[in-house]
Design a protein around this motif. Structure first.
Motif, PDB file in Angstrom:
ATOM      1  N   ASN A   1       6.806   5.561 -20.990  1.00 10.39           N
ATOM      2  CA  ASN A   1       7.486   4.316 -21.382  1.00 10.39           C
ATOM      3  C   ASN A   1       8.081   3.584 -20.187  1.00 10.39           C
ATOM      4  OD1 ASN A   1       7.046   4.202 -24.202  1.00 10.39           O
ATOM      5  ND2 ASN A   1       8.613   5.762 -24.528  1.00 10.39           N
ATOM      6  N   ARG A   2       7.589   3.886 -18.994  1.00 17.20           N
ATOM      7  CA  ARG A   2       8.062   3.198 -17.794  1.00 17.20           C
ATOM      8  C   ARG A   2       7.072   2.148 -17.295  1.00 17.20           C
ATOM      9  NH1 ARG A   2      10.713   8.093 -14.107  1.00 17.20           N
ATOM     10  NH2 ARG A   2      12.342   8.685 -15.623  1.00 17.20           N
ATOM     11  N   VAL A   3       5.864   2.205 -17.817  1.00 10.04           N
ATOM     12  CA  VAL A   3       4.834   1.255 -17.416  1.00 10.04           C
ATOM     13  C   VAL A   3       4.338   0.543 -18.664  1.00 10.04           C
ATOM     14  CG1 VAL A   3       2.651   0.934 -16.189  1.00 10.04           C
ATOM     15  CG2 VAL A   3       4.146   2.854 -15.577  1.00 10.04           C
ATOM     16  N   ARG A   4       4.306  -0.774 -18.608  1.00 10.24           N
ATOM     17  CA  ARG A   4       3.836  -1.559 -19.756  1.00 10.24           C
ATOM     18  C   ARG A   4       2.410  -1.169 -20.112  1.00 10.24           C
ATOM     19  NH1 ARG A   4       5.913  -7.184 -20.326  1.00 10.24           N
ATOM     20  NH2 ARG A   4       3.729  -7.650 -20.817  1.00 10.24           N
ATOM     21  N   TYR A   5       2.120  -1.137 -21.420  1.00  9.30           N
ATOM     22  CA  TYR A   5       0.789  -0.748 -21.874  1.00  9.30           C
ATOM     23  C   TYR A   5      -0.290  -1.688 -21.340  1.00  9.30           C
ATOM     24  CZ  TYR A   5       2.625   2.633 -25.280  1.00  9.30           C
ATOM     25  OH  TYR A   5       3.228   3.711 -25.880  1.00  9.30           O
ATOM     26  N   ASP A   6       0.004  -2.990 -21.323  1.00  9.82           N
ATOM     27  CA  ASP A   6      -1.009  -3.925 -20.832  1.00  9.82           C
ATOM     28  C   ASP A   6      -1.287  -3.721 -19.345  1.00  9.82           C
ATOM     29  OD1 ASP A   6       1.575  -4.768 -20.360  1.00  9.82           O
ATOM     30  OD2 ASP A   6       1.133  -6.898 -20.542  1.00  9.82           O
TER      31      ASP A   6
ATOM     32  N   HIS B   1       0.533 -12.061 -29.176  1.00  7.64           N
ATOM     33  CA  HIS B   1       1.135 -11.095 -28.258  1.00  7.64           C
ATOM     34  C   HIS B   1       0.099 -10.783 -27.186  1.00  7.64           C
ATOM     35  CE1 HIS B   1       3.807  -9.554 -31.815  1.00  7.64           C
ATOM     36  NE2 HIS B   1       3.926 -10.835 -31.585  1.00  7.64           N
ATOM     37  N   TRP B   2       0.193 -11.510 -26.094  1.00  6.25           N
ATOM     38  CA  TRP B   2      -0.851 -11.398 -25.078  1.00  6.25           C
ATOM     39  C   TRP B   2      -0.907 -10.007 -24.470  1.00  6.25           C
ATOM     40  CZ3 TRP B   2      -4.389 -14.902 -25.301  1.00  6.25           C
ATOM     41  CH2 TRP B   2      -4.072 -16.164 -25.786  1.00  6.25           C
ATOM     42  N   SER B   3       0.205  -9.304 -24.476  1.00  4.33           N
ATOM     43  CA  SER B   3       0.180  -7.933 -23.964  1.00  4.33           C
ATOM     44  C   SER B   3      -0.736  -7.059 -24.825  1.00  4.33           C
ATOM     45  CB  SER B   3       1.593  -7.346 -23.926  1.00  4.33           C
ATOM     46  OG  SER B   3       2.175  -7.344 -25.222  1.00  4.33           O
ATOM     47  N   SER B   4      -0.738  -7.293 -26.139  1.00  7.64           N
ATOM     48  CA  SER B   4      -1.624  -6.543 -27.034  1.00  7.64           C
ATOM     49  C   SER B   4      -3.080  -6.913 -26.788  1.00  7.64           C
ATOM     50  CB  SER B   4      -1.262  -6.834 -28.494  1.00  7.64           C
ATOM     51  OG  SER B   4       0.059  -6.446 -28.773  1.00  7.64           O
ATOM     52  N   ILE B   5      -3.327  -8.194 -26.527  1.00  5.59           N
ATOM     53  CA  ILE B   5      -4.694  -8.648 -26.244  1.00  5.59           C
ATOM     54  C   ILE B   5      -5.228  -7.974 -24.988  1.00  5.59           C
ATOM     55  CG2 ILE B   5      -6.115 -10.648 -25.688  1.00  5.59           C
ATOM     56  CD1 ILE B   5      -5.100 -10.575 -28.579  1.00  5.59           C
ATOM     57  N   VAL B   6      -4.411  -7.952 -23.940  1.00  6.57           N
ATOM     58  CA  VAL B   6      -4.837  -7.336 -22.683  1.00  6.57           C
ATOM     59  C   VAL B   6      -5.041  -5.829 -22.866  1.00  6.57           C
ATOM     60  CG1 VAL B   6      -4.126  -6.822 -20.306  1.00  6.57           C
ATOM     61  CG2 VAL B   6      -3.747  -9.100 -21.257  1.00  6.57           C
ATOM     62  N   LEU B   7      -4.175  -5.202 -23.665  1.00  5.95           N
ATOM     63  CA  LEU B   7      -4.316  -3.765 -23.916  1.00  5.95           C
ATOM     64  C   LEU B   7      -5.655  -3.457 -24.567  1.00  5.95           C
ATOM     65  CD1 LEU B   7      -3.281  -0.850 -24.232  1.00  5.95           C
ATOM     66  CD2 LEU B   7      -2.204  -1.559 -26.371  1.00  5.95           C
ATOM     67  N   VAL B   8      -5.990  -4.186 -25.621  1.00  2.00           N
ATOM     68  CA  VAL B   8      -7.260  -3.942 -26.314  1.00  2.00           C
ATOM     69  C   VAL B   8      -8.437  -4.197 -25.380  1.00  2.00           C
ATOM     70  CG1 VAL B   8      -8.732  -4.665 -28.220  1.00  2.00           C
ATOM     71  CG2 VAL B   8      -6.263  -4.498 -28.554  1.00  2.00           C
ATOM     72  N   ALA B   9      -8.412  -5.346 -24.694  1.00  2.00           N
ATOM     73  CA  ALA B   9      -9.531  -5.712 -23.821  1.00  2.00           C
ATOM     74  C   ALA B   9      -9.691  -4.749 -22.655  1.00  2.00           C
ATOM     75  CB  ALA B   9      -9.327  -7.137 -23.293  1.00  2.00           C
ATOM     76  N   GLY B  10      -8.578  -4.274 -22.115  1.00  2.00           N
ATOM     77  CA  GLY B  10      -8.640  -3.391 -20.952  1.00  2.00           C
ATOM     78  C   GLY B  10      -9.067  -1.976 -21.289  1.00  2.00           C
ATOM     79  N   MET B  11      -8.790  -1.519 -22.509  1.00  2.00           N
ATOM     80  CA  MET B  11      -9.123  -0.141 -22.877  1.00  2.00           C
ATOM     81  C   MET B  11     -10.538  -0.009 -23.436  1.00  2.00           C
ATOM     82  SD  MET B  11      -6.446   1.446 -21.910  1.00  2.00           S
ATOM     83  CE  MET B  11      -6.624   3.101 -22.567  1.00  2.00           C
ATOM     84  N   LEU B  12     -11.132  -1.082 -23.936  1.00  2.00           N
ATOM     85  CA  LEU B  12     -12.472  -1.004 -24.511  1.00  2.00           C
ATOM     86  C   LEU B  12     -13.512  -0.435 -23.542  1.00  2.00           C
ATOM     87  CD1 LEU B  12     -12.699  -4.281 -26.636  1.00  2.00           C
ATOM     88  CD2 LEU B  12     -12.747  -1.940 -27.475  1.00  2.00           C
ATOM     89  N   PRO B  13     -13.508  -0.796 -22.254  1.00  2.00           N
ATOM     90  CA  PRO B  13     -14.533  -0.259 -21.339  1.00  2.00           C
ATOM     91  C   PRO B  13     -14.454   1.248 -21.131  1.00  2.00           C
ATOM     92  CG  PRO B  13     -13.523  -2.235 -20.416  1.00  2.00           C
ATOM     93  CD  PRO B  13     -12.698  -1.834 -21.594  1.00  2.00           C
ATOM     94  N   LEU B  14     -13.341   1.888 -21.516  1.00  2.00           N
ATOM     95  CA  LEU B  14     -13.251   3.337 -21.347  1.00  2.00           C
ATOM     96  C   LEU B  14     -14.328   4.064 -22.144  1.00  2.00           C
ATOM     97  CD1 LEU B  14      -9.515   4.480 -21.237  1.00  2.00           C
ATOM     98  CD2 LEU B  14     -11.283   4.883 -19.540  1.00  2.00           C
TER      99      LEU B  14
END
Length: 602
Positions: A22-27, A458-471
């Motif tokens: 919880n020290r680093v933002r999810y996005d 919630h742009w942080s949620s958008i970035v989270l989804v987009a950034g994790m999909l390539p995993l």
């Protein structure tokens, strides 16, 4: 195991550790993942960034706009009013109605937003009925989580699972495909909460630091709770000041200006540069000692503590009790460097932390669950509490007639929502198109402005989804998925597919306690599909298992913002979530393994 696969597993572990801390933002974690995949030469740039063009990301953004439409037009709050009207004072009936309402509303809007909307409703119910809020808030948040198990658009992990099936050549999930499974889970959870959870929560809220007591229904009550009941004063102007009054150094703040005789009196929110004349009055906030120093000014005719004249000022000035959202961007910043008045047009009068007022609220760094007493124009207060990703409304005083900003568009919002669901259910257009049509119609029909639509995302949620999909692509590309599948097959041996479903549920629910549920769905969905193909069975039962488990974040207060939001208002301890959430997770797992194959045969 290849070096590339090892790299991806280590990256997943590091991402999980950063999220769990919880020290680093999810996005930011998601961006780090994308960069690591590119720099580590695991994926080409185009593939690593492909998530930002995914239909899942577009759908999530559109659904957030639809959710904002439902809130601004009063549809969401109308549900709460129905509960109060039909629930009476019977705790069992209220609890069942509350859970049902949250689950239904969560089917078409963000479950986090649903909880933020329902917290003040639950607090009001608790105050009116004498029921401890702790016996209502946690079941309500669990129902909001379960809403993600009811419809395709209820939560991003569902879209990830459906998209994963489509990518592998299977038909995507329909709008209500897994509703039978989710409905059984909801009914079981309602029975569990009525028979088990209430007893475990006890008769009263825990008396812990930072407790949120019964909601205050008047501005006078709010002032007393925040210990500022003697801090509101009226300053009479003798003549026009030579220079604009500035009391900021003494901590005194000007809230409003009154001009004219009583019948023709005009009140306005004070703004820097506002003209002052003889006979004007200023509504100010500050201690008696600080405000008393104003009497030394030659333009001041006197200072009086506000009394019967309070009601007229309330036509323009109001107050609200809000809490800092656990995912708020304001955490770690002070009221002063936020420039709160400039940014939101409101004044922070006092701050409560752990049940105590801060001695220097303007210069103390904000923390999650801090409570703020904010004052200013009613419309500005409405705008502030609408920012549900930064603030959670704990109490709006009864002086405020709760009128939705776009209440006249109530029927229009229902029509737009119905159209979106109908288009999706009948497969007239793809779900993503139905969502985009609904979000566009919301703006064109003036249920909200284009600016408000963008702010609702919630742009942080958008970035989270987009950034994790390539995993998921990285796991497949490096052989990591095959390695996990083989390990699961070795573990299950010759057991039935139901045993594999059990392992997948445990894997998804366990990883979901560390990673976000969206990231978990991204990782486990392709594993579930590959496992089904290896076993020679339909991938749908295993994929639905991942979908249900991704929303089963009942066991800890930090596994999802949906449950984190109720920790402070309900005065919950970590042990409460283990005691109540862990058995519920086991119940949901058992239902998933038993019921899913009936709906989706192997």
């Amino acid at each position: 195991m290849t070096q590339e696969a090892l790299f991806v597993f280590v990256l997943i572990g590091l991402a999980g550790a950063m999220m769990a801390s919880n020290r680093v933002r999810y996005d930011l974690v998601a961006i780090i993942v994308v960069l690591a995949l590119i720099i580590g030469d695991i994926l080409p740039v185009s593939t690593a960034l492909s998530g930002f063009g995914s239909s899942v990301v577009i759908m999530v953004a559109g659904l957030l706009v639809v959710g904002e439409m439902l809130e601004r037009t009063g549809v969401a709050r109308a549900v709460g009013d129905l509960i109060l009207r039909h629930g009476g004072k019977d705790e069992t009936r209220l609890l069942l109605l509350l859970m049902l309402a949250c689950a239904i509303l969560g089917c078409v809007m963000s479950s986090t937003a649903v909880v933020a909307i329902f917290i003040p409703i639950v607090l009001r119910i608790a105050a009116d009925t004498g029921i401890a809020q702790s016996r209502l808030l946690l079941p309500m948040s669990y129902a909001a989580l379960i809403s993600g198990m009811l419809t395709l658009i209820a939560t991003p992990p569902n879209l990830v699972v459906s998209d994963g099936l489509a990518d592998q050549g299977y038909a995507p999930l329909g709008f209500f495909s897994f509703l039978p499974v989710g409905a059984v889970v909801l009914v079981a959870a309602m029975v569990y909460c009525v028979l088990v959870a209430r007893s475990a929560l006890g008769q009263k809220s825990h008396a812990v630091a930072g407790a949120v007591e019964r909601p205050v229904r008047t501005i006078a009550g709010l002032a007393t709770r925040y210990e500022v009941q003697t801090h509101v004063h009226v300053v009479d102007i003798r003549h026009r000041p030579d220079i604009e009054p500035d009391f900021s150094a003494s901590g005194v703040r000007i809230l409003a200006r009154g001009r004219g005789v009583r019948r023709g009196r005009k009140l306005a929110i004070y703004a820097p540069g506002m003209e002052l004349r003889a006979g004007d009055q200023l509504l100010v906030m500050g201690t008696a000692q600080d405000v008393g120093a104003i009497t030394d000014a030659d333009w001041c005719a006197g200072v009086q503590t506000i009394g019967r004249s309070q009601s007229e000022w309330l036509s323009v000035v109001g107050a609200a009790d809000v809490m800092i959202h656990p995912e708020s961007t304001l955490i770690g910043r002070t009221i002063m460097n936020i420039a709160f008045r400039t940014t939101y047009g409101l004044d922070v009068i006092s701050v409560l932390r752990d049940g105590e007022t801060l001695s220097d609220p303007l210069n103390t760094r904000l923390q999650a669950n801090d409570r703020l007493l904010v004052a200013g124009a009613w419309k500005k207060l409405d705008a502030l509490v609408a920012r549900t990703h930064d603030f959670v409304l704990l109490g709006m005083p009864r002086e405020r007639h709760e009128v939705a900003p776009a209440a006249d568009r109530f029927a229009v919002a229902l029509a737009i929502l119905g159209g979106m669901v109908l288009l999706s259910v009948l497969n007239i257009v793809p779900v993503v198109v139905a969502v985009l049509l609904a979000s566009t119609a919301a703006v064109l029909c003036r249920t909200l402005s284009a600016d408000e639509a963008y702010r609702s995302i919630h742009w942080s949620s958008i970035v989270l989804v987009a950034g994790m999909l390539p995993l998921a692509d990285a796991l497949n590309h490096t052989g990591g998925s095959a390695l996990i599948v083989n390990s699961l097959l070795d573990l299950a041996g010759e057991a039935s597919p139901r045993v594999m479903m059990t392992f997948l549920f445990a894997l998804t629910a366990g990883v979901g306690l560390i990673l976000s549920n969206t990231a978990t769905a991204v990782l486990v969905t392709p594993i579930a599909i590959t496992t089904a193909e290896t076993l020679g069975v339909s991938p749908y039962p295993l994929a639905i298992t991942v979908l249900i488990a991704a929303s089963a974040a009942f066991s800890t207060p930090v596994s999802s913002p949906v449950v984190t939001l109720v920790v402070a208002p309900g005065n919950y301890r970590f042990a409460d979530f283990l005691k109540i959430g862990l058995p519920l997770t086991l119940v949901v797992g058992a239902i998933t393994v038993l019921v899913t194959p009936w709906v989706f045969p192997f």
